[in-house]
Design an enzyme around this catalytic site. Structure first.
Site, short mmCIF file in Angstrom:
data_model
loop_
_atom_site.label_atom_id
_atom_site.label_comp_id
_atom_site.label_asym_id
_atom_site.label_seq_id
_atom_site.Cartn_x
_atom_site.Cartn_y
_atom_site.Cartn_z
N LYS A 7 2.33 4.57 1.27
CA LYS A 7 2.53 5.17 2.59
C LYS A 7 2.40 6.68 2.42
O LYS A 7 3.23 7.31 1.76
CB LYS A 7 3.89 4.81 3.17
CG LYS A 7 4.05 5.28 4.61
CD LYS A 7 5.38 4.86 5.20
CE LYS A 7 5.41 5.15 6.70
NZ LYS A 7 5.03 6.53 7.05
N PHE A 63 -7.35 2.90 5.15
CA PHE A 63 -6.66 1.67 4.81
C PHE A 63 -7.02 0.49 5.71
O PHE A 63 -6.56 -0.63 5.47
CB PHE A 63 -5.14 1.86 4.79
CG PHE A 63 -4.57 2.55 6.00
CD1 PHE A 63 -4.49 1.92 7.22
CD2 PHE A 63 -4.09 3.84 5.88
CE1 PHE A 63 -3.96 2.56 8.33
CE2 PHE A 63 -3.54 4.49 6.98
CZ PHE A 63 -3.47 3.84 8.21
N ARG A 108 -2.33 10.67 10.83
CA ARG A 108 -3.09 9.45 11.09
C ARG A 108 -4.40 9.82 11.80
O ARG A 108 -4.41 10.63 12.74
CB ARG A 108 -2.26 8.53 11.99
CG ARG A 108 -2.85 7.14 12.25
CD ARG A 108 -2.56 6.20 11.13
NE ARG A 108 -2.96 4.83 11.46
CZ ARG A 108 -2.11 3.89 11.90
NH1 ARG A 108 -0.83 4.19 12.09
NH2 ARG A 108 -2.54 2.67 12.14
N ARG A 128 4.01 -2.14 17.19
CA ARG A 128 4.66 -2.21 15.88
C ARG A 128 4.62 -3.69 15.48
O ARG A 128 5.58 -4.42 15.64
CB ARG A 128 6.08 -1.68 15.94
CG ARG A 128 6.14 -0.18 16.16
CD ARG A 128 7.46 0.43 15.77
NE ARG A 128 7.43 1.88 15.99
CZ ARG A 128 6.96 2.76 15.12
NH1 ARG A 128 6.50 2.34 13.95
NH2 ARG A 128 6.96 4.04 15.40
N GLU A 171 0.83 -1.20 0.00
CA GLU A 171 0.00 0.00 0.00
C GLU A 171 0.87 1.25 0.00
O GLU A 171 1.98 1.25 0.54
CB GLU A 171 -0.90 0.03 1.24
CG GLU A 171 -1.84 -1.15 1.34
CD GLU A 171 -2.72 -1.11 2.59
OE1 GLU A 171 -3.63 -1.95 2.68
OE2 GLU A 171 -2.48 -0.23 3.46
N GLU A 227 -5.54 8.11 7.05
CA GLU A 227 -4.79 9.35 7.16
C GLU A 227 -5.56 10.45 6.44
O GLU A 227 -6.36 10.19 5.54
CB GLU A 227 -3.40 9.22 6.52
CG GLU A 227 -2.53 8.17 7.17
CD GLU A 227 -1.08 8.60 7.28
OE1 GLU A 227 -0.75 9.72 6.87
OE2 GLU A 227 -0.29 7.80 7.81
#
Length: 517
Positions: free
Chosen positions: A210, A299, A215, A376, A208, A259
């Site tokens: 970035k 997303f 955000r 993460r 995808e 975003e």
């Protein structure tokens, strides 16, 4: 709770690299802390102030008073002082801040003083400690680490979960559920060196774009829409166009992840700082929206029809997203077969196209990965080109905490056409203990002035810096500063006359250099 054990544990955690030792140290600290202490203890350990910026500069920290002989300061006394500092305003504010800081330092022992100065100056930065704190809380309370982690992501606050957990025990974790209208910590991506590496690690995946935006997490419950940032700030009132988009979707109880970006007349992304300025604007929102209209790009989806989708595979969540959000408002992506030559070529081509479109890179997502909120997760890998510069060290600041006695924060400069240097920013990121020792000695040899906080040096030492981009800044003479600068290595093989120029830096990011640059 006294500040002394917190300061001691902070130093010990900074001095050990063993995760098990860090967990043990924090667990011991949590056993002595009361539930009411946790909302202060946890952010302090990570180097954060609950009050945010408190307006204290180096002048207020200069010439600290003699340290106290014994520990009497409590964490709540310190927190009250920081709240008082944050509230200082108006004529005489600088003097009042210095008075409050000196009074606080005068009540602190030597170890407490070092901790407080580092906390105020921003050098007690151990953000990764939050993940260790989760495991330490599990060890302290007897709860499963996974259950604590999930509660934190759903509560959006490690402190809130810790306070309840230490007060009432593991059973309270069941109370933390995904609720439309209540923010959730977003899933973050780990870094990969390239798309080939990322695909090799993930297998079948989506690639995808970035986006270099802000955000946002968008909640809709009936006619009520709430919009949160990555740090869980409620910015609903600032983004009327996003609220309108959410209300226009064919669903009434959902949570979307995405975003907001700003596009120019050609459909290319406008600079991040324009987006950040627009999102940060609290007054005259209508005029701000007219000047910098924002477009949401989604997303992921965390809930649909009120149902929790966090544990679904990425591929299934995207199908749910596609059913709710029209394609123009979904992120551009391709799906590739993992570990295949065709998949690798397609992903590389997609990355090149994404960069040409003005975006900052790609995120590669494993199709079977759940939404690991607040972490993460290994299922998301970001790939973006790293910019590097050879800059000259103009000065360095004396460190605090574990860096006491060593020169740490570097002032970085680029060359002008006339041979002088202009400062582009500062960084202490990326410096190993060995580099700190070496640069303290080397910069000492180049020093021309030391005011006790900053050592100004002859502009002779070249350092290679990695950074993510430029942003406008009125604080620096070139009008820009480096984003997320970190040290790679020193270039003793390169003279200062061969360092990068201001013009080169600006041109690399599509900016015009002034005649003096």
């Amino acid at each position: 709770m006294l500040l002394a054990p917190l300061a001691h544990v902070s130093r010990e955690v900074a001095e050990t690299s063993a995760r098990s030792r860090k967990i043990s140290l924090l667990a011991g600290l949590f056993r002595t802390a009361g539930p009411e202490d946790v909302p202060v203890v946890i952010p302090y350990l990570a180097g954060r102030l609950p009050q945010g910026r408190i307006g204290v500069g180096w002048n207020a920290l200069k010439d600290p008073p003699p340290a106290a002989d014994r520990a009497t300061l409590t964490v709540h006394k310190v927190d009250d002082t920081f709240s008082a500092l944050a509230a200082v305003a108006g004529p005489g504010a600088q003097g009042e801040r210095r008075r409050l800081v000196q009074e606080l330092l005068g009540a602190a022992t030597g170890e407490e003083q070092r901790f407080l100065v580092g906390l105020i100056s921003g050098e007690v930065r151990q953000g990764a400690l939050d993940a260790v704190a989760v495991e330490a809380l599990a060890e302290t309370s007897g709860a499963a680490a996974g259950a604590v982690r999930r509660a934190v992501m759903l509560a959006g606050s490690l402190q809130r979960v810790a306070e309840r957990l230490l007060a009432d025990g593991p059973y309270v974790l069941e109370e933390f559920q995904l609720t439309v209208g209540r923010s959730v910590l977003p899933m973050l991506a780990q870094s990969a060196g390239g798309v080939t590496e990322a695909i090799g690690r993930l297998g079948n995946c989506a690639v995808e774009e970035k986006l270099d935006g802000i955000r946002v997490q968008v909640h809709r419950d009936g006619s009520t829409v709430r919009i949160f940032t990555r740090t869980l700030d409620d910015i609903t009132d600032r983004l009327p166009e996003v609220t309108a988009v959410a209300r226009g979707l064919d669903g009434d109880r959902f949570v979307l992840d995405g975003e907001v970006i700003a596009l120019d007349e050609e459909g290319r992304p406008r600079p991040f700082q324009e987006v950040a300025g627009r999102v940060g604007s609290r007054t005259d929102v209508r005029s701000a929206a007219a000047a910098v209209p924002l477009s949401p790009v989604f997303f992921d989806i965390l809930a649909a029809d009120g149902e929790d989708l966090l544990d679904l595979p990425c591929a299934d969540r995207y199908e749910a997203l596609a059913r709710l959000v029209p394609e123009p408002m979904r992120v551009r992506r391709i799906v590739v077969a993992g570990r295949s030559d065709d998949g690798g070529r397609a992903a590389e081509e997609f990355l090149r196209d994404t960069l040409e479109r003005g975006h900052e890179g790609v995120v590669v997502k494993g199709l079977d990965a759940p939404y690991s909120a607040g972490r993460r997760g290994a299922g998301w890998l970001k790939v973006k080109p790293v910019h590097t510069l050879d800059l000259v060290v103009l000065a360095a600041e004396w460190g605090h905490g574990r860096r006491t006695g060593r020169l740490s924060n570097l002032h970085l400069g680029a060359r002008r056409r006339d041979g002088s240097f202009v400062m582009l920013g500062k960084t202490f990121k990326g410096l190993t203990d060995a580099m700190l020792e070496w640069q303290t000695e080397r910069l000492g040899e180049l020093a021309v002035r030391d005011d006790g906080f900053t050592v100004t040096v002859r502009p002779e030492l070249v350092v290679e810096i990695a950074y993510d981009g430029l942003q406008r800044s009125s604080r620096y003479p070139a009008g820009v500063t480096l984003r997320f600068a970190r040290v790679i290595r020193y270039r003793e093989d390169k003279p200062a006359a061969e360092a990068d120029t201001v013009g080169t830096v600006l041109a690399a990011h599509g900016r015009d250099a002034g005649p003096q640059d």
